[in-house]
Design an enzyme around this catalytic site. Structure first.
Site, PDB file in Angstrom:
ATOM      1  N   CYS A 148     -47.460   6.841  11.784  1.00 42.86           N
ATOM      2  CA  CYS A 148     -46.898   6.965  10.478  1.00 42.86           C
ATOM      3  C   CYS A 148     -47.949   6.792   9.112  1.00 42.86           C
ATOM      4  CB  CYS A 148     -45.938   5.460  10.122  1.00 42.86           C
ATOM      5  SG  CYS A 148     -45.151   5.536   8.708  1.00 42.86           S
ATOM      6  N   HIS A 184     -37.440   7.994  13.072  1.00 43.89           N
ATOM      7  CA  HIS A 184     -38.460   7.760  12.358  1.00 43.89           C
ATOM      8  C   HIS A 184     -38.142   7.615  10.841  1.00 43.89           C
ATOM      9  CE1 HIS A 184     -43.052   6.552  11.814  1.00 43.89           C
ATOM     10  NE2 HIS A 184     -42.621   7.113  10.557  1.00 43.89           N
ATOM     11  N   GLU A 185     -37.975   8.821  10.209  1.00 39.05           N
ATOM     12  CA  GLU A 185     -37.793   9.117   8.727  1.00 39.05           C
ATOM     13  C   GLU A 185     -36.384   8.441   8.247  1.00 39.05           C
ATOM     14  OE1 GLU A 185     -40.424   9.861   7.210  1.00 39.05           O
ATOM     15  OE2 GLU A 185     -41.423  10.823   9.268  1.00 39.05           O
TER      16      GLU A 185
HETATM   17 NI    NI Z   1     -43.391   6.926   8.653  1.00 38.03          NI
END
Ligand code: NI
Length: 169
Positions: free
Chosen positions: A94, A136-137
Protein backbone atom coordinates in the site's frame (compact mmCIF):
# COMPACT_ATOMS: atom_id res chain seq x y z
CA UNK A 1 5.77 16.38 -9.39
CA UNK A 2 2.08 16.00 -8.64
CA UNK A 3 0.50 18.41 -6.22
CA UNK A 4 -1.02 15.88 -3.88
CA UNK A 5 0.80 14.24 -1.03
CA UNK A 6 0.04 10.64 -0.10
CA UNK A 7 -0.33 10.39 3.66
CA UNK A 8 1.12 7.36 5.37
CA UNK A 9 0.69 5.23 8.48
CA UNK A 10 0.44 6.21 11.40
CA UNK A 11 -1.47 9.29 10.16
CA UNK A 12 -4.84 9.06 11.94
CA UNK A 13 -6.72 10.52 8.99
CA UNK A 14 -6.36 7.13 7.29
CA UNK A 15 -8.54 5.56 9.99
CA UNK A 16 -11.56 7.80 9.42
CA UNK A 17 -14.47 6.35 7.48
CA UNK A 18 -15.21 8.58 4.48
CA UNK A 19 -18.53 10.23 3.62
CA UNK A 20 -20.48 9.80 0.36
CA UNK A 21 -19.71 12.23 -2.43
CA UNK A 22 -22.89 14.00 -3.44
CA UNK A 23 -22.00 16.51 -6.16
CA UNK A 24 -19.73 15.46 -8.97
CA UNK A 25 -18.70 18.97 -9.95
CA UNK A 26 -15.69 20.53 -11.67
CA UNK A 27 -13.68 20.50 -8.49
CA UNK A 28 -14.19 16.75 -8.20
CA UNK A 29 -13.02 16.26 -11.80
CA UNK A 30 -9.91 18.28 -10.99
CA UNK A 31 -9.23 16.20 -7.89
CA UNK A 32 -9.63 12.97 -9.88
CA UNK A 33 -7.05 14.19 -12.42
CA UNK A 34 -4.65 15.17 -9.64
CA UNK A 35 -5.17 11.82 -7.92
CA UNK A 36 -4.44 10.02 -11.20
CA UNK A 37 -1.20 11.96 -11.65
CA UNK A 38 -0.24 11.08 -8.08
CA UNK A 39 -1.05 7.38 -8.53
CA UNK A 40 0.89 7.08 -11.80
CA UNK A 41 3.85 8.95 -10.35
CA UNK A 42 4.02 6.76 -7.21
CA UNK A 43 3.57 4.35 -9.09
CA UNK A 44 0.55 2.43 -7.85
CA UNK A 45 -2.41 0.50 -9.25
CA UNK A 46 -5.01 2.11 -7.01
CA UNK A 47 -5.58 5.17 -4.84
CA UNK A 48 -8.38 6.14 -2.47
CA UNK A 49 -9.29 9.80 -1.88
CA UNK A 50 -8.59 9.43 1.84
CA UNK A 51 -4.93 8.76 1.03
CA UNK A 52 -4.59 12.32 -0.25
CA UNK A 53 -6.47 13.78 2.75
CA UNK A 54 -9.83 13.96 1.00
CA UNK A 55 -12.45 12.32 3.22
CA UNK A 56 -14.85 11.36 0.42
CA UNK A 57 -15.90 7.97 -0.92
CA UNK A 58 -14.00 7.87 -4.19
CA UNK A 59 -11.32 5.60 -5.56
CA UNK A 60 -9.31 5.34 -8.76
CA UNK A 61 -7.43 2.40 -10.23
CA UNK A 62 -5.60 1.26 -13.31
CA UNK A 63 -4.54 -2.37 -13.55
CA UNK A 64 -3.63 -2.37 -17.23
CA UNK A 65 -0.24 -4.05 -17.87
CA UNK A 66 2.77 -1.67 -17.77
CA UNK A 67 3.43 -1.91 -21.53
CA UNK A 68 -0.16 -1.12 -22.51
CA UNK A 69 -2.10 2.12 -22.81
CA UNK A 70 -3.16 3.54 -19.44
CA UNK A 71 -6.82 3.04 -18.57
CA UNK A 72 -7.99 5.12 -15.65
CA UNK A 73 -11.08 3.95 -13.78
CA UNK A 74 -13.01 5.92 -11.19
CA UNK A 75 -15.62 4.62 -8.74
CA UNK A 76 -17.57 7.05 -6.60
CA UNK A 77 -19.43 5.79 -3.52
CA UNK A 78 -18.49 2.14 -4.15
CA UNK A 79 -20.17 -0.65 -2.23
CA UNK A 80 -19.42 -4.35 -2.22
CA UNK A 81 -22.78 -6.05 -2.76
CA UNK A 82 -21.63 -9.68 -3.00
CA UNK A 83 -18.49 -11.49 -1.80
CA UNK A 84 -17.70 -15.05 -2.86
CA UNK A 85 -14.96 -17.49 -1.98
CA UNK A 86 -11.55 -16.76 -0.55
CA UNK A 87 -8.15 -16.12 -2.07
CA UNK A 88 -4.72 -15.31 -0.68
CA UNK A 89 -3.59 -11.96 -2.01
CA UNK A 90 0.16 -12.48 -2.13
CA UNK A 91 2.59 -9.79 -1.11
CA UNK A 92 0.01 -7.03 -0.92
CA UNK A 93 1.34 -3.52 -0.39
CA UNK A 94 0.00 0.00 0.00
CA UNK A 95 1.31 3.47 -0.86
CA UNK A 96 0.23 4.56 2.63
CA UNK A 97 2.08 1.70 4.36
CA UNK A 98 5.67 2.15 3.16
CA UNK A 99 8.28 -0.59 3.14
CA UNK A 100 5.95 -3.42 4.05
CA UNK A 101 4.23 -6.24 2.22
CA UNK A 102 2.16 -9.15 3.43
CA UNK A 103 -0.19 -11.88 2.26
CA UNK A 104 -3.82 -10.94 2.95
CA UNK A 105 -6.96 -13.07 2.81
CA UNK A 106 -9.48 -11.57 0.40
CA UNK A 107 -12.75 -12.62 -1.21
CA UNK A 108 -12.09 -14.33 -4.55
CA UNK A 109 -14.99 -12.66 -6.36
CA UNK A 110 -16.96 -9.52 -5.61
CA UNK A 111 -19.76 -7.48 -7.07
CA UNK A 112 -19.28 -3.73 -6.67
CA UNK A 113 -21.80 -0.98 -7.26
CA UNK A 114 -21.15 2.74 -7.45
CA UNK A 115 -21.10 5.55 -9.99
CA UNK A 116 -18.48 6.68 -12.48
CA UNK A 117 -17.04 10.20 -12.82
CA UNK A 118 -19.94 11.20 -15.08
CA UNK A 119 -22.41 10.07 -12.45
CA UNK A 120 -23.55 6.98 -14.36
CA UNK A 121 -24.33 3.88 -12.28
CA UNK A 122 -21.59 1.24 -12.34
CA UNK A 123 -21.71 -2.47 -11.63
CA UNK A 124 -18.46 -4.41 -11.66
CA UNK A 125 -18.11 -8.18 -11.43
CA UNK A 126 -14.53 -8.57 -10.31
CA UNK A 127 -12.13 -11.42 -9.74
CA UNK A 128 -8.37 -11.87 -9.74
CA UNK A 129 -6.23 -8.73 -9.37
CA UNK A 130 -9.18 -6.40 -9.94
CA UNK A 131 -11.13 -7.95 -7.05
CA UNK A 132 -8.11 -7.56 -4.77
CA UNK A 133 -7.42 -3.95 -5.76
CA UNK A 134 -11.07 -2.98 -5.30
CA UNK A 135 -11.29 -4.63 -1.87
CA UNK A 136 -8.08 -2.89 -0.82
CA UNK A 137 -9.28 0.56 -1.96
CA UNK A 138 -12.81 0.14 -0.58
CA UNK A 139 -11.22 -0.85 2.75
CA UNK A 140 -9.42 2.52 2.69
CA UNK A 141 -12.75 4.30 2.25
CA UNK A 142 -13.94 2.56 5.44
CA UNK A 143 -10.82 3.56 7.37
CA UNK A 144 -9.24 0.11 7.14
CA UNK A 145 -5.65 -0.63 6.09
CA UNK A 146 -4.40 -3.97 4.83
CA UNK A 147 -2.31 -4.28 7.99
CA UNK A 148 -5.60 -4.45 9.89
CA UNK A 149 -6.27 -7.71 8.06
CA UNK A 150 -3.06 -9.57 8.93
CA UNK A 151 -2.02 -11.40 12.08
CA UNK A 152 -1.51 -9.34 15.24
CA UNK A 153 2.07 -10.55 15.45
CA UNK A 154 2.96 -9.35 11.96
CA UNK A 155 1.14 -6.06 12.50
CA UNK A 156 2.96 -5.38 15.78
CA UNK A 157 6.29 -6.09 14.11
CA UNK A 158 5.52 -3.49 11.46
CA UNK A 159 4.32 -0.94 14.04
CA UNK A 160 7.46 -1.36 16.11
CA UNK A 161 9.63 -0.92 13.05
CA UNK A 162 7.76 2.29 12.09
CA UNK A 163 8.03 3.70 15.61
CA UNK A 164 11.77 3.13 15.56
CA UNK A 165 12.06 4.78 12.16
CA UNK A 166 10.06 7.83 13.31
CA UNK A 167 12.26 8.21 16.39
CA UNK A 168 15.37 8.20 14.23
CA UNK A 169 14.12 11.10 12.08
NI1 NI B 1 -3.58 1.24 0.00
Amino acid sequence: MSELEIITYPNKFLLRPTTPLENIDGRVQEMIDKMAATMYEAPGVGLAAIQVRWGKSLLIYDISPPDEKRQLNVIINPRIIVREGEVLSENEGCLSVPDFRSDVKRAAKILVEGVDREGNPLRIDAEGLLAIVLQHEIDHLNGTLFIDRISTLKREMYKRRMKKKLRMK
